[in-house]
Design a protein around this motif. Structure first.
Motif, short mmCIF file in Angstrom:
data_model
loop_
_atom_site.label_atom_id
_atom_site.label_comp_id
_atom_site.label_asym_id
_atom_site.label_seq_id
_atom_site.Cartn_x
_atom_site.Cartn_y
_atom_site.Cartn_z
N ALA A 120 36.74 9.45 154.31
CA ALA A 120 35.46 9.92 154.85
C ALA A 120 35.23 9.39 156.25
N THR A 121 35.42 8.09 156.46
CA THR A 121 35.17 7.52 157.79
C THR A 121 36.21 7.99 158.80
N MET A 122 37.45 8.04 158.39
CA MET A 122 38.52 8.51 159.27
C MET A 122 38.24 9.94 159.73
N SER A 123 37.83 10.79 158.82
CA SER A 123 37.58 12.19 159.14
C SER A 123 36.33 12.35 160.00
N ALA A 124 35.29 11.58 159.69
CA ALA A 124 34.05 11.66 160.47
C ALA A 124 34.30 11.30 161.92
N LEU A 125 35.12 10.27 162.15
CA LEU A 125 35.41 9.87 163.52
C LEU A 125 36.24 10.92 164.26
N PHE A 140 31.47 -2.63 164.56
CA PHE A 140 30.89 -3.96 164.60
C PHE A 140 31.72 -4.94 163.79
N GLU A 141 31.83 -6.15 164.33
CA GLU A 141 32.59 -7.20 163.68
C GLU A 141 32.01 -7.48 162.30
N GLY A 142 32.89 -7.49 161.30
CA GLY A 142 32.46 -7.76 159.93
C GLY A 142 32.15 -6.52 159.13
N CYS A 143 32.04 -5.37 159.79
CA CYS A 143 31.84 -4.10 159.08
C CYS A 143 33.20 -3.50 158.75
N TYR A 144 33.36 -3.14 157.49
CA TYR A 144 34.62 -2.56 157.03
C TYR A 144 34.42 -1.07 156.78
N HIS A 145 35.29 -0.27 157.36
CA HIS A 145 35.16 1.19 157.23
C HIS A 145 36.44 1.81 156.68
N GLY A 146 37.11 1.08 155.81
CA GLY A 146 38.35 1.60 155.26
C GLY A 146 39.55 1.11 156.05
N HIS A 147 40.73 1.48 155.57
CA HIS A 147 41.95 0.91 156.12
C HIS A 147 42.72 1.85 157.04
N VAL A 275 36.49 9.39 145.02
CA VAL A 275 35.74 10.41 145.74
C VAL A 275 35.21 9.85 147.05
N GLY A 276 34.95 10.72 147.96
CA GLY A 276 34.28 10.38 149.21
C GLY A 276 33.71 11.66 149.80
N ALA A 277 32.90 11.51 150.84
CA ALA A 277 32.34 12.68 151.50
C ALA A 277 31.84 12.27 152.88
N TYR A 278 31.87 13.22 153.80
CA TYR A 278 31.22 13.00 155.09
C TYR A 278 30.44 14.25 155.43
#
Length: 431
Positions: A120-125, A140-147, A275-278
């Protein structure tokens, strides 16, 4: 506590699976233990293969707001399985699910289903970069948005820096357009936009950071991000893989009263299934193939089993929004109990809470960003964790994750957790 069978399974697992687990935090390595292996779970309880019973505060990392194996959610799933689990062509339940999400979130006019929060995050970006015709992103430092490669970065010694890869296998060129700022520090964001604003496609942020413990974004910080991205015509992306439908029925947007351009979801919209979604503004989502030029696909995206389970889960929340009030009341009960324990034992600690997300940090507060989190006494937490698991309380096996409450947790569960926490703190701090 007997763990003979778990130890046996683990000794075999490490021969075939890296570290014996399919996600690093499951290894219990950071707390100096080997993992337990689950047999089944029901309500607020999880049972391992050795027959040990735990009050579970992992709850599949958040989606199980109604508890494990909720009968209402599971009702009818057997029929879906018999009909077929994957077709590779559209089903009506995908449409119903998309409509439900769009109705719940003011910020989402159209949505695309994927299979994980990382997707979801990869696709949104990717979509945001295409929409703005810019390359740089800000996280932001410390925020995780997937690998995904471009997001596996941290900041350097300064407040603002270009990203440096935090995992081998990520080329420096991949993260050269990833900028990093300090969470809850709006001045650092203003400074970096003054330098790079015309090149920044998107700002991606967890409105409540859930992967460095629980660190809530300040209202003025998130509103400032909204104002700055509006000014520079960058896309504001809320990563709500953890907070989506948990912080409020309309997520962080509803909770804070701030409308992002795009939102990423996961976990809960499949009731724990993959599951995921954007989604976001129609003009942005119209960039996605087959309408637009941005290619993104997935054979199992929107599979009927995950869509059915997620639809049931979210529909229950929609029709019973008193659940949010009940969950918050339970979280406050836990928060207050943990704070009282710290006070009684004269231990340095801070309890952060955002809705039904709770985290105990063994460090003096306030805890507002990654630097604050890094002050925690991890060794003391590891002892604390071991003492709690011996008492049948299962937390995430790391200082830097949330405790997730479900509606299945009772006040008796919480009171026992508080009592056990007091005993564990005494031992961890030699009180």
């Amino acid at each position: 506590m007997n763990t003979t069978k778990s130890e046996s399974i683990y000794s075999e697992a490490v021969q075939y699976i890296p570290g014996g687990v399919n996600s690093p935090v499951r290894a219990f390595k950071s707390v100096g233990l080997n993992p337990i292996f689950v047999d089944h779970a029901k309500g607020s309880r999880l049972y391992d293969v050795d027959g040990n019973e735990y009050i579970d505060y992992i709850c599949s990392w958040g989606p199980l707001m109604l508890g494990h194996s909720n009968e209402e959610v599971l009702s009818g799933v057997e029929d879906i399985i018999r009909r077929g689990t994957s077709y590779g062509v559209p089903t009506e339940i995908e449409v119903k699910m998309a409509k439900l999400i769009c109705q719940a979130y003011d910020s989402i006019e159209m949505v695309r289903m994927v299979n994980s929060g990382t997707e979801a995050t990869m696709s949104a970006l990717r979509v945001a970069r295409a929409y703005t015709k810019r390359n740089k992103i800000l996280k932001f430092e410390g925020c995780y948005h997937g690998h995904s490669d471009a997001l596996l970065v941290k900041s350097g010694s300064g407040t603002i820096t270009y990203g440096v890869p935090t995992s081998p296998g990520v080329p420096a060129d991949v993260v050269k357009d990833t900028l990093v700022c300090r969470y809850n520090d709006l001045d650092s964001v203003k400074q970096i936009f003054e330098e790079h604003g015309q090149d920044i496609a998107a700002v991606i942020v967890e409105p409540v950071a859930g992967n460095m413990g629980v660190v809530a974004g300040k209202k003025e910080f998130l509103q400032g991000l909204r104002d700055i991205t509006n000014e520079y015509k960058s896309v504001l992306i809320f990563d709500e893989v953890i907070t989506g439908f948990r912080l409020a029925y309309g997520g962080a947007g509803e909770h804070y009263g701030i409308k992002a351009d795009m939102t990423c979801l996961g976990k809960i919209i499949g009731a724990g299934l993959p599951v995921g979604a954007y989604g976001g503004k129609k003009e942005i989502m119209d960039m996605v193939s087959p309408v637009g030029p941005v290619y993104q696909a997935g054979t199992l995206s929107g599979n009927p089993l995950a869509m059915y389970m997620g639809y049931k889960n979210i529909s229950i929340l929609k029709d019973n929004q008193n659940i949010y009030k009940e969950l918050e009341e339970k979280a406050i009960r836990l928060e207050n109990g943990l704070k009282e324990n710290l006070k009684k034992l004269n231990i340095e600690g801070t309890v952060n809470r955002a809705g039904s997300l709770v985290c105990l940090f063994f460090a003096n507060g306030p805890i507002e960003n990654y630097e604050d989190v890094m002050k925690c006494d991890v060794e003391k937490f590891n002892i604390y964790f071991k003492e709690l698991i011996e008492r049948g309380i299962l937390l995430a096996p790391t200082q830097f994750e949330a405790m997730f409450l479900s509606n299945a947790h009772t006040n008796e569960d919480i009171d026992y957790t508080i009592k056990s926490s007091y005993e564990a703190m005494k031992i961890a701090f030699n009180k």
